[in-house]
Design a protein around this motif. Structure first.
Motif, mmCIF file in Angstrom:
data_model
loop_
_atom_site.group_PDB
_atom_site.id
_atom_site.type_symbol
_atom_site.label_atom_id
_atom_site.label_comp_id
_atom_site.label_asym_id
_atom_site.label_seq_id
_atom_site.Cartn_x
_atom_site.Cartn_y
_atom_site.Cartn_z
ATOM 1 N N TYR A 1 0.836 -1.203 0.000
ATOM 2 C CA TYR A 1 0.000 0.000 0.000
ATOM 3 C C TYR A 1 0.871 1.254 0.000
ATOM 4 O O TYR A 1 0.638 2.190 -0.781
ATOM 5 C CB TYR A 1 -0.928 0.008 1.214
ATOM 6 N N ASP B 1 -6.961 1.219 -2.458
ATOM 7 C CA ASP B 1 -5.721 0.463 -2.282
ATOM 8 C C ASP B 1 -5.593 -0.050 -0.844
ATOM 9 O O ASP B 1 -5.233 -1.204 -0.610
ATOM 10 C CB ASP B 1 -4.508 1.341 -2.610
ATOM 11 N N LEU B 2 -5.879 0.822 0.112
ATOM 12 C CA LEU B 2 -5.721 0.443 1.521
ATOM 13 C C LEU B 2 -6.722 -0.635 1.911
ATOM 14 O O LEU B 2 -6.366 -1.592 2.604
ATOM 15 C CB LEU B 2 -5.892 1.682 2.407
#
Length: 439
Positions: free
Chosen positions: A186, A368-369
């Motif tokens: 990430y 993304d996280l």
């Protein structure tokens, strides 16, 4: 010297905590996950650092209570609250060793309580990025060091974690290291400089080398599962696929024969004493949970008394060596249901979040996280099937990240909707509303 450095860093941390509670959360995570005081040799080694930072955090929360966010009420947090209450029931009712219960209960209770408290404090992207960075540094330190050690020794010696921590033994450290790799990924995706991206690749490879060097069979399975899901959930799949397809086989090829022999016992588990001991412990947990339904036997079920009564072979009393059978044996079928439910609902919440932010470039970081938290949970679900790590901090911090991220994205989507309405645009024409359900 290390003791003085620890004192200086900790003093700065306390000062920052009194100015802003998020520093107390980060300090608690750092102390609980990395255990930096265990790297000192003098008085700092056994000083009550976690207690001091917890007191400072609560004081800061009281001072800055007007700046805190509302506690999020959703399925994940409700199950967390139920889990906190439920883990105290079996020890009081069915314990085989009542005088030994408090220490284990206290340790688990503090981890879970601080996760809930942190939900009042973590509320911005900056907070989430810092939290991810602290987790990466805390575990990555051991992963990078262990990876270098594995390369230098040719994998002939196992990698161990800090004494007195959840990740002290080689298997637990390997799982923690594997769960850290998606968070490094990430941070790599958010990096703006080329050297940062290359450093992240090196850190991921060394962490995986460290996990391989642990000679943990559960870690091996977790690496395979995690690598596949990380590729599946990532952007820029081709470069990641090339790294994984080249690096992992090379790691396995250069490991010594002892590692290969140990991994091959996965296929012949019925001839391995360690594997059969775990299966014996699983049978014990199952029989005990059936007999004590819906409760379990408390934190001390891995002892001679429970095995004498429930084990197929009472001569080998072992810990459950599985998060699922550990939860089942200690807290019964209801406890197992709540425990699994926490992470299942976290996974679902992350999936909803990813769907809501799919076509929003400005919230790509959130997608993304969320995706990397899912990958970390896959590592925990796979590797944890062979380890007693029900109360390990790391997976609960992934839950914290997803809950805080869910709330942040919901707030952003609400702002976008209001702006669209004010501009005379129907919300449906902007983007689908986010139904994350954050409070």
């Amino acid at each position: 010297m290390r003791d003085l450095i620890m004192l200086a860093v900790f003093s700065l941390l306390i000062w920052k905590t009194m100015k802003e509670p998020i520093w107390g959360v980060l300090g608690w995570v750092w102390m609980g996950v990395m255990n930096p005081h265990r790297l000192a040799y003098g008085w700092a080694h056994d000083a009550p650092w976690s207690m001091v930072i917890a007191v400072a955090l609560f004081a800061s929360i009281f001072i800055h209570r007007d700046k805190l966010t509302k506690f999020p009420v959703n399925g994940v947090t409700v199950l967390l609250l139920i889990w906190i209450l439920w883990i105290g029931v079996s020890p009081m009712v069915n314990s085989f060793y009542p005088d030994r219960e408090f220490a284990s209960w206290s340790r688990a209770f503090k981890v879970l309580l601080m996760v809930l408290v942190s939900m009042l404090v973590v509320q911005r992207r900056r907070d989430l990025d810092w939290l991810a960075l602290v987790l990466v540094v805390s575990i990555g330190y051991y992963g990078i060091k262990g990876g270098l050690f594995t390369i230098l020794t040719g994998g002939s010696a196992r990698v161990w974690g800090p004494e007195g921590s959840f990740i002290e033994d080689n298997n637990s450290l390997a799982l923690a290291t594997i769960m850290t790799v998606p968070l490094i990924r990430y941070l790599q995706l958010q990096a703006t400089k080329k050297w940062q991206r290359y450093a992240a690749i090196g850190a991921m490879l060394l962490c995986m080398a460290s996990a391989v060097g642990s000679q943990s069979r559960g870690a091996f399975l977790a690496i395979v599962a995690m690598s596949f899901f990380m590729w599946l959930k990532s952007r820029n799949k081709l470069p990641l696929a090339l790294v994984v397809l080249v690096a992992l086989p090379l790691m396995f090829v250069f490991m010594p024969e002892s590692w290969t022999d140990r991994m091959e016992t996965i296929k012949t588990y019925d001839q391995d004493g360690s594997a059969m001991g775990r299966i014996n412990a699983w049978h014990t947990a199952w029989r005990l949970a059936l007999d004590m339904f819906p409760l379990g036997g408390g934190f001390t079920v891995a002892g001679p008394a429970a095995f004498a009564k429930y084990a197929p072979d009472p001569t080998i009393p072992l810990t459950a060596h599985s998060i699922y059978f550990q939860a089942l044996g200690e807290h019964g079928f209801l406890g197992l249901f709540v425990f699994v439910g926490i992470f299942w609902l976290t996974w679902r919440r992350a999936a909803l979040l990813m769907r809501a932010t799919k076509n929003l470039p400005e919230l790509q970081w959130a997608r993304d996280l969320a995706a990397m938290c899912q990958v970390g949970l896959i590592g925990y679900a796979t590797g944890g099937a062979f380890l007693s790590l029900v109360y390990f901090d790391m997976p609960y911090y992934l839950v914290l990240i997803v809950v805080a991220l869910d709330r942040l994205v919901a707030r952003e989507m609400e702002t976008r909707t209001r702006a669209a309405i004010a501009a005379g645009i129907r919300p449906a024409d902007v983007h689908s509303p986010y139904w994350g359900g954050a409070s």
